[in-house]
Every structure is written in C-alpha cells, then in structure tokens.
Design a protein around this motif. Structure first.
Motif, PDB file in Angstrom:
ATOM      1  N   LEU A  16     -44.225 -40.456 -14.697  1.00 15.68           N
ATOM      2  CA  LEU A  16     -45.405 -40.424 -14.000  1.00 15.68           C
ATOM      3  C   LEU A  16     -46.527 -39.361 -15.172  1.00 15.68           C
ATOM      4  O   LEU A  16     -47.667 -39.561 -15.439  1.00 15.68           O
ATOM      5  N   GLN A  17     -45.783 -38.478 -15.671  1.00 16.37           N
ATOM      6  CA  GLN A  17     -46.775 -37.518 -16.562  1.00 16.37           C
ATOM      7  C   GLN A  17     -46.716 -38.055 -17.823  1.00 16.37           C
ATOM      8  O   GLN A  17     -48.095 -37.883 -18.315  1.00 16.37           O
ATOM      9  N   THR A  61     -49.693 -40.514 -17.638  1.00 18.11           N
ATOM     10  CA  THR A  61     -51.167 -39.971 -17.169  1.00 18.11           C
ATOM     11  C   THR A  61     -51.769 -39.179 -18.312  1.00 18.11           C
ATOM     12  O   THR A  61     -52.814 -38.680 -18.210  1.00 18.11           O
ATOM     13  N   LYS A  62     -50.871 -38.968 -19.513  1.00 20.96           N
ATOM     14  CA  LYS A  62     -51.486 -38.118 -20.461  1.00 20.96           C
ATOM     15  C   LYS A  62     -52.624 -39.032 -21.067  1.00 20.96           C
ATOM     16  O   LYS A  62     -52.814 -39.995 -21.450  1.00 20.96           O
TER      17      LYS A  62
END
Length: 202
Positions: free
Chosen positions: A197-198, A201-202
């Motif tokens: 997820l990280q 979403t960058k």
C-alpha cells in the motif's frame, strides 16, 4: 466496459494462502489485507480483487499459465510476487531444473512484455528463514536485484518487501513474520500489505 477496476494478484503459496478454501477466492493473506484496507480508505470506486496464487509456483509456472490466469482476465492492475520457490528448491534439491538468476530475469521480462495492464506491480521476494544471513536469503539477493532492475527498466512500481522484512528482522521485531521461515504469519502478511500500500501511494 467494466464499471470498476480489476486488481489481479499472482504468485506462489504466499499469495495463494487459503484462497481455495475461501468462498470469495481471496484467502487469508496479504491480498485480503490490502483489499480490506482499500475498502476502508478507498470505498468508491472499489476495485474487484482476483487472487491467482498457486502453491509451489516458480517463474516457469507463471509463464505457462500467464495467458489463462492474467491476460484472459484483462486486469487493470497486475501484482506479481514470485521467486521464493526458484531459490528454495535450490536449497533442498527437490529437482534438478533450477531457475537461476539469468533465466529468472529473461522469463520475468517476457511476462512484463506480454502484459497490457494499465499498472504492473513487482513485489520483491520476501525471505527464506528469519535470519538475514541465512543461505536462502543470500541466494535471494540477485533475484531481488532483478525485480528492482526490471521495475526501473520498465518504469513499474516495485514493492520492497524483501527490504521491509530484513529491516524488521534486524531490529529484531517482537513477533515472527513466518510460520516456517517462508509462509506468512499474520504479522508477515500485514507487513506485506502495508509495504504494498505504501509503494502504491507514493
């Protein structure tokens, strides 16, 4: 034209984990955790999730089923997690047809070039044993490097799962990430999901 995006996850048993016993076909794994997080934080428009993990798979197995399990489903996003069995089978000599780094890179490139999804996500192989210095983790290094090189070459999103796992193990973390050195505990699945997820979403 579909009314919502289709997210397809493909890989080995780490991705499969429980999907064949699950009426939703998702399983009890990082894929479910990603789906549930997006249901909370991105409810509209909520994507369709498809899990195509199969236990024991190597990159060669993905090549054989890529058209049926990926291309035929016409996903908008494809997330690929593969490489653990390509190394693990070198350790226990389960067979003589090992997939070494050069072949792994060649076959992985072929999969990428066949895929017409709007977004392709490459996940680093996780770990083999919860010791960063284990033989399995040393053998994994070139495979992890290949995933990152391909992501850079094709300008794709890479999920640094191997790096996230090593960072946790080097602390060390209070809970095990796996149940047997390879397959995920709930903590390991959570770390995979958060890292995915990280990265997205960058």
């Amino acid at each position: 034209m579909r009314d919502r995006a289709r997210y397809l996850f493909i890989g080995d048993s780490i991705t499969e984990w429980g999907r064949f016993e699950d009426s939703e076909g998702i399983g009890e794994n990082y894929v479910r955790m990603i789906r549930d997080d997006l249901a909370i934080h991105l409810p509209h428009p909520f994507p369709e999730f498809i899990n195509r993990g199969i236990g024991g798979n190597r990159i060669t197995d993905l090549v054989e089923r890529w058209h049926t399990d990926v291309i035929a489903n016409q996903p908008d996003l494809v997330s690929i997690s593969i490489g653990i069995n390509d190394v693990w089978r070198q350790l226990d000599n389960q067979d003589m047809e090992h997939v070494y780094p050069n072949d792994y890179a060649k076959l992985y490139r072929e999969l990428i070039e066949q895929t017409r999804a709007q977004k392709i996500v490459l996940m680093e192989p996780t770990i083999i044993d919860e010791d960063p210095q284990s033989k399995g983790n040393q053998l994994l290094k070139p495979y992890v490097e290949i995933v990152n090189q391909l992501a850079e070459e094709y300008q794709l999103t890479v999920v640094p799962t191997h790096q996230a796992f090593l960072k946790y193990l080097n602390r060390p973390g209070p809970l095990p990430l796996t149940i047997d050195g390879v397959h995920m505990s709930s903590t390991g699945n959570r770390l995979m999901a958060l890292t995915w997820l990280q990265a997205l979403t960058k």
